[in-house]
Design an enzyme around this catalytic site. Structure first.
Site: not given
Ligand SMILES: CC(=O)SCCNC(=O)CCNC(=O)[C@H](O)C(C)(C)COP(=O)(O)OP(=O)(O)OC[C@H]1O[C@@H](n2cnc3c(N)ncnc32)[C@H](O)[C@@H]1OP(=O)(O)O
Length: 215
Positions: A142-143
């Site tokens: 994620h991210d």
């Protein structure tokens, strides 16, 4: 739906991987191009050599060819991006290729010409630039922010919020801990465990990852 004609630039094993990942109902590989005089990776698709040949071949086609894939793997992100620009300048689209077993989160964003290969995962809110390869069974958590021309090798694992700058290469099975920054053009050796930021154009190997010792 009729399959659209598509060319692959780059005639090595990566071309076979890309063809396998293409949706057969959408794309039909009609030619392979390479700068070198090599044998086509496919028995049923001809290989042509060089940019001049490419231009004349494009003009000679009775059916308009609208799309291309760049099949240049390894750590040569610059060649991948330059070739993408060349193909774009001839009016071709560079479709994003996602293998049918690959996962891309609905909140992830992916640039033109990226390849997410078999069993690879691009997780929530990750951002990929253009011409990025997420190779077999690699994961981008994620991210993460992944720059143009980056190659994440088979089985490599990126923790959350990792930043990988343009043209960097992450070798097979490497692990990058969360929030680490990999500088532009850096090479992460196969199997490395990256615990700290890696400066641009630097190679690291081992656990914890460090520059190779010169003998
Ligand atoms: C589908 C696909 O195949 S996609 C392709 C994915 N490719 C990869 O993941 C390859 C990643 N590349 C590597 O790991 C490379 O070995 C590199 C870039 C780290 C180093 O490459 P080179 O500079 O050519 O190093 P070279 O092979 O000469 O090895 C130098 C020394 O480092 C060691 N070494 C090389 N790679 C590694 C590594 N990943 N981890 C630990 N040691 C390594 C070698 O054993 C050698 O040691 P020695 O001097 O004691 O004999």
């Amino acid at each position: 739906m009729t399959a659209q004609p598509l060319v692959i630039w780059g005639g090595t094993g990566h071309a076979r991987v890309i063809r396998e990942a293409l949706r057969r109902e959408s794309w039909h590989v009609v030619a392979v191009f390479d700068q070198r005089e090599i044998v086509s990776p496919f028995e049923d698709v001809p290989l042509f050599v060089g940019t001049d040949t490419f231009s004349s071949w494009m003009h000679s086609q009775s059916v308009e060819v609208v799309a291309a894939c760049v099949a240049i793997g390894g750590n040569d992100g610059k060649s991948r991006l330059d070739t993408a620009d060349f193909l774009l300048s001839h009016g071709l689209n560079l479709p994003t290729v996602i293998h049918r077993t690959g996962f891309v989160a609905t909140t992830a964003t992916i640039g033109d010409g990226c390849h997410v290969l078999a069993q690879a995962a691009v997780c929530a809110n990750a951002r990929l630039g253009r011409s990025v390869i997420v190779n077999t069974a690699a994961s981008v958590d994620h991210d993460c922010v992944i720059g143009d021309g980056v190659h994440i090798g088979p089985g490599a694992r990126l923790g959350g919020e990792v930043l990988v700058e343009e043209n960097a290469f992450i070798g097979i099975g490497a692990v990058v801990l969360p929030r680490v920054r990999i500088g532009s053009g850096a090479i992460i050796g196969a199997g490395a465990i990256v615990t700290r930021d890696v400066p641009a154009c630097t190679t690291v190997i081992g656990n914890p990852a460090h520059p190779p010792i010169r003998k």
